[in-house]
Each structure stands twice: as C-alpha cells, then as structure tokens.
Design an enzyme around this catalytic site. Structure first.
Site, mmCIF file in Angstrom:
data_model
loop_
_atom_site.group_PDB
_atom_site.id
_atom_site.type_symbol
_atom_site.label_atom_id
_atom_site.label_comp_id
_atom_site.label_asym_id
_atom_site.label_seq_id
_atom_site.Cartn_x
_atom_site.Cartn_y
_atom_site.Cartn_z
ATOM 1 C CD GLU A 36 39.633 82.857 22.856
ATOM 2 O OE1 GLU A 36 40.348 82.119 23.405
ATOM 3 O OE2 GLU A 36 38.900 83.500 23.144
ATOM 4 C CG ASP A 268 37.114 31.265 42.480
ATOM 5 O OD1 ASP A 268 37.086 30.578 41.605
ATOM 6 O OD2 ASP A 268 37.618 31.242 43.512
ATOM 7 C CE LYS A 290 36.876 26.777 44.300
ATOM 8 N NZ LYS A 290 36.252 25.505 45.059
ATOM 9 N N GLY A 322 39.837 37.414 47.702
ATOM 10 C CA GLY A 322 40.504 37.823 49.055
ATOM 11 C C GLY A 322 42.168 37.304 48.783
ATOM 12 C CG ASP A 323 46.214 35.939 50.681
ATOM 13 O OD1 ASP A 323 47.203 36.512 50.426
ATOM 14 O OD2 ASP A 323 46.645 34.485 50.727
ATOM 15 C CB ILE A 326 43.063 33.385 53.617
ATOM 16 C CG1 ILE A 326 44.671 33.746 54.218
ATOM 17 C CG2 ILE A 326 42.139 33.239 54.950
ATOM 18 C CD1 ILE A 326 44.663 35.145 54.970
ATOM 19 C CB THR A 351 42.440 38.039 53.599
ATOM 20 O OG1 THR A 351 41.198 37.024 53.878
ATOM 21 C CG2 THR A 351 42.840 38.457 55.015
ATOM 22 C CG MET A 403 32.036 31.759 53.522
ATOM 23 S SD MET A 403 32.801 30.451 52.529
ATOM 24 C CE MET A 403 34.234 29.972 53.548
#
Length: 488
Positions: A36, A268, A290, A322-323, A326, A351, A403
C-alpha cells in the site's frame, strides 16, 4: 552608515528541514515496494509529469491493478542499479527494516536522494502534505509534530483556496512576460498583480468565464502601462508601524499586510527579529538602533532616511516597538515627512503598558478605585517635564512607567513625597508579552529595590496604583528581596 541586514536569526526559530521543490518533469523517479505504501507514492507521483518506474517483484493486487491502469513502467523483479542510476528521486517502501536500510545505503552511495517510508532517520528528503492547485502547489510539513496536525493544516488551506486558483495561476503565466516588460519593478508591478489576483480577473474565473478573465487581464495590463507612462516619478509612501510589545501574534493584521508590501523596513533594536522577518523576504532591512542608552543613529538621521527612501519611490515601513505614538518619536518623523511632502500613515500597535497589564491580568482602570491612567517614562519622572504627575497619582490614577527600572528609587521618593501611601500596590513586568516574561509585585516602599536587581535584562514596565491590587499574583515574585528570602 546605517546597518543593512541581509539575514535574520536570534529569536527566529530555525528549521530542521529546508523546504524545496524538485523539478521532476520528464525525469525518472523510482518507487520500490509491493504494498500500500508503494501504491500511495506511485499515486502521488502520478499527479506530476515525472517518468515513474515501479520495481515490485510481487505487487499486491491493488498495486497491480493501478499499474495496469496507468502508463507507469513496472519491473516485476529485484532492484538493479540501472533502475536508479539516472533517477531524480527514489522512494523505498519495502516494509522490511533491513531491506529498507540496505537499499537506502546502496542508492545513497550514488548521491541520489532517497525517501524511506516511515523511517525518517534514513531519509534525505521528506514528503509534505500537498495542496494541489496546479501550477500552484502548497507543501505543508510539521517537523515531527505528526500527520494529524499536518492534515488538519492541509484541510484548512484546502478550504481557503478556491478551486479556480490553478486556472488563475496559469493565466498569470501567460501575462507575466508582458507585465515584466511594461510595468516597472516595485510597487507598480505589485499593485498590478494584486489587482490581477483579487479583482475582476479572479472574479471572472470564479464564474467560469475564461474568455472574460483573459479580456480583463489584458485591459488591466493596458491600463497599468498607460498610467505608468503618463505619470512622472512620484514619491513613495511611509507607514509608521507599531510592532507591539514583542509577541508576534500581537501584531495587527494591518501591520502584517503593510510589512508584506514594503520595499524597505527601517526598524529599532527593540523590535524582535521574528517580527521583522514577517516582512517581504526581498525587502531591504535597515537597523537604526534606538534602545535605552544606545541610540546608534540620531532622530534627525532617521527622519532624513525616511524622506530619502520615499523620494526614491519606495514603500517604506518604519517599524517601532509598541505603538508609534507612545514614546516612539513619531512626532518628529511625521513633521519631517510633512515638510518633505511625503504621504504617510500611522498603524497603531499594542503598547507595552497594555501588554504588561494583560499578562498580569491587571485592570488599569477599576470602577470606584482608578478612573484615569497616566503614561510616563523614567526620564520624565526624574526631571520636571511633567510637574503635576505626582499630584495626579494621589487622586487615584494608575501610573504606567516606561523605562522606569533605573530610576525606581526616585520614582518612589517623589510619589511618597507627594502624599501617595508607601503601601500603594506596585507591579513590574519584564519582557511583557514574550515567552521569557517575568512578574514582580510589592508596594511603593519596595520599588527602589527594582533598580538594584542585576538579573533583569529586558525592558521593564512599572505600574503603580490601587488598581494593581486586582492583578493576578500567582506567578509574581516579591519586589522586596527580604520578602523573597522569607518566602523561600
């Protein structure tokens, strides 16, 4: 100089198997076996243009019937070297382990790729699940996860792809040379093919009208060529895209679509490589640094780079952690693009404050407790940029500090000096949304200890306020080392 990145690695999962397609049209492919499994491989190959040979000294009835019904060449004897010396591929399905092993070694000695059914350790290549929309073929492998998962994925893809996709692809082949000759490479050509596969051409084929589809394709090509010839070179376009907090599956659908259309991706250092890799494979990738304490490129340099790339007519994605709006320095970049008359669009991202709160099941607002939310940074907390933030905290606002680890002591001191109780709830989240995320909890008086921890290497989000008391603490470590040792 900006760093132009040619390959991605790091957090991107590495493949154990490299997916390729073998060209088998008019090439001999050999199947060895009587049962088979040999039949299954012969049936699969019969969907190709390969010249199929089957060596089966005692084929089982179902295999014998299949061989009689087809034009497949059958040798009812043992395998000879002449059966495989010119073969492109060989499939072994004898069903006997010793025989399989001996045949594989014998054939591999001639540097011919071998697949041994159900014996992956002997295989040079594996057979994926296949979705056939010839000339479009989709191969699906799951690297050891098993056939059930593979077949589930195949079923989903089968349902997603229209049966007419093959006909649409064949029509595209007819127009490819003309499109490449008449339409400039880049955004214009991609827009043509997007319209081809998603517009009137595709709809005509879905309705079974091949002539109408051909006419629509010719008209689409003519219009694209005319528009290009009548239009001077225009500026490109820039998207300022939020990559989210780090997890790939938190990237928005719009952001993913934009990445797939980008000629250039400028990103970044905090953006995970796995997200950068979701862009077009042939897009130029430019790393501009960055991250906190390490800005390898100035903001003016980055803004000018966006302008320069767009003026070359390119579709540019500026990918930010993130955004973008912001703490993403989007304001400077938008000002530079407006001054240069470059069109742009902002694509929001999740964010870090939202991702961190979701990870810890932490309500940022809570009825009757916290009705407002403050976003700030450790730098702003340290200086006088926002002189009223501490007073706002006393009113019951939740404070999300980006941060903030290095200035945790200053943050706690200023808040308590403004009147916020020392036992106010505090949460800290390292690497929000990522697999290696860590949670910490405590009170305002414990916060200075965050700056002393040497085991934190990723970005840390600090959230302060009475709403934090509603968070899930089951996986959280105490902020205070004394509490930690006491618990241990």
């Amino acid at each position: 100089m900006f760093e132009r990145v040619g390959r991605v690695s790091g957090s991107v999962s590495l493949l154990a198997d490299f997916p390729v397609f073998f060209r088998v049209a008019d090439k001999p492919v050999l199947v060895i076996g009587n049962g088979e499994e040999a039949l299954n491989k012969a049936r699969l190959l019969h969907q190709t243009q390969a010249r199929i040979r089957v060596v089966a000294d005692h084929p089982e009835p179902v295999l014998a019937d299949f061989l009689r019904e087809t034009t497949i060449e059958h040798f009812a004897r043992d395998v000879k070297d002449t059966d495989f010396l010119d073969a492109k591929l060989v499939f072994i399905a004898s069903g006997d382990e010793a025989t399989d092993h001996a045949l594989a070694k014998r054939i591999q000695a001639h540097h011919i790729p071998v697949n041994v059914v159900d014996r992956p350790q002997l295989c040079d290549f594996l057979i994926p699940a296949i979705v056939n929309r010839a000339p479009v073929t989709i191969a699906i492998g799951s690297e050891g996860a098993g056939p059930v998962l593979t077949q589930m994925i195949r079923a989903r893809i089968e349902a997603m792809l229209a049966p007419q996709l093959g006909a649409l692809a064949r029509l595209a082949v007819q127009f490819r040379a003309q499109a490449e000759a008449l339409i400039e490479k880049g955004a214009a050509r991609r827009n043509f093919w997007r319209s081809f596969f998603e517009g009137k051409v595709a709809r005509a084929l879905e309705g079974g009208n091949e002539k109408a589809a051909h006419d629509e394709a010719r008209l689409l090509l003519q219009n694209a060529s005319t528009q290009q010839n009548n239009t001077q070179k225009q500026n490109g376009y820039v998207w300022l895209v939020g990559a989210g907090a780090g997890a790939e599956d938190l990237l928005t659908l719009r952001a993913h679509r934009v990445l797939m259309n980008a000629d250039v991706i400028i990103y970044d250092a905090l953006v995970p490589e796995a997200i950068v890799a979701m862009g077009r494979r042939d897009a130029t990738r430019i790393l501009v640094g960055k991250r906190k304490g390490c800005h390898s490129k100035s903001q003016d340099e980055i803004s000018q780079l966006l302008v320069d790339e767009a003026r070359l007519g390119r579709q540019v994605v500026r990918l930010k952690s993130g955004d973008p709006l912001i703490y993403g320095r989007a304001g400077e970049e938008m000002a530079a693009l407006r001054a240069a008359n470059i069109s742009f669009e902002v694509v929001p991202g999740i964010t870090s404050a939202f991702a961190a709160a979701a990870d810890m099941e932490l309500p940022l607002t809570l009825r009757g407790v916290a009705s407002s939310l403050i976003f700030t940074t450790g730098h702003d907390m340290q200086g006088e940029t926002l002189p009223d933030w501490a007073r706002l905290a006393v009113t019951g606002a939740t404070i999300a500090i980006y941060m903030g680890r290095s200035v945790a002591g200053d943050v706690a001191s200023r808040l308590m000096s403004a009147g916020l109780p020392a036992d106010t709830s505090v949460a800290a989240i390292e690497n929000a949304s990522r697999q290696d995320k860590r949670f910490f909890h405590g009170t305002l008086k414990d916060l200075p200890e965050l700056a002393l921890r040497e085991d934190l290497h990723g970005p840390v989000m600090v959230i302060i306020g009475e709403a934090v008391a509603g968070a899930s603490l089951k996986n959280a470590e105490p902020l205070s080392r004394q509490q930690h040792f006491a618990a241990a």
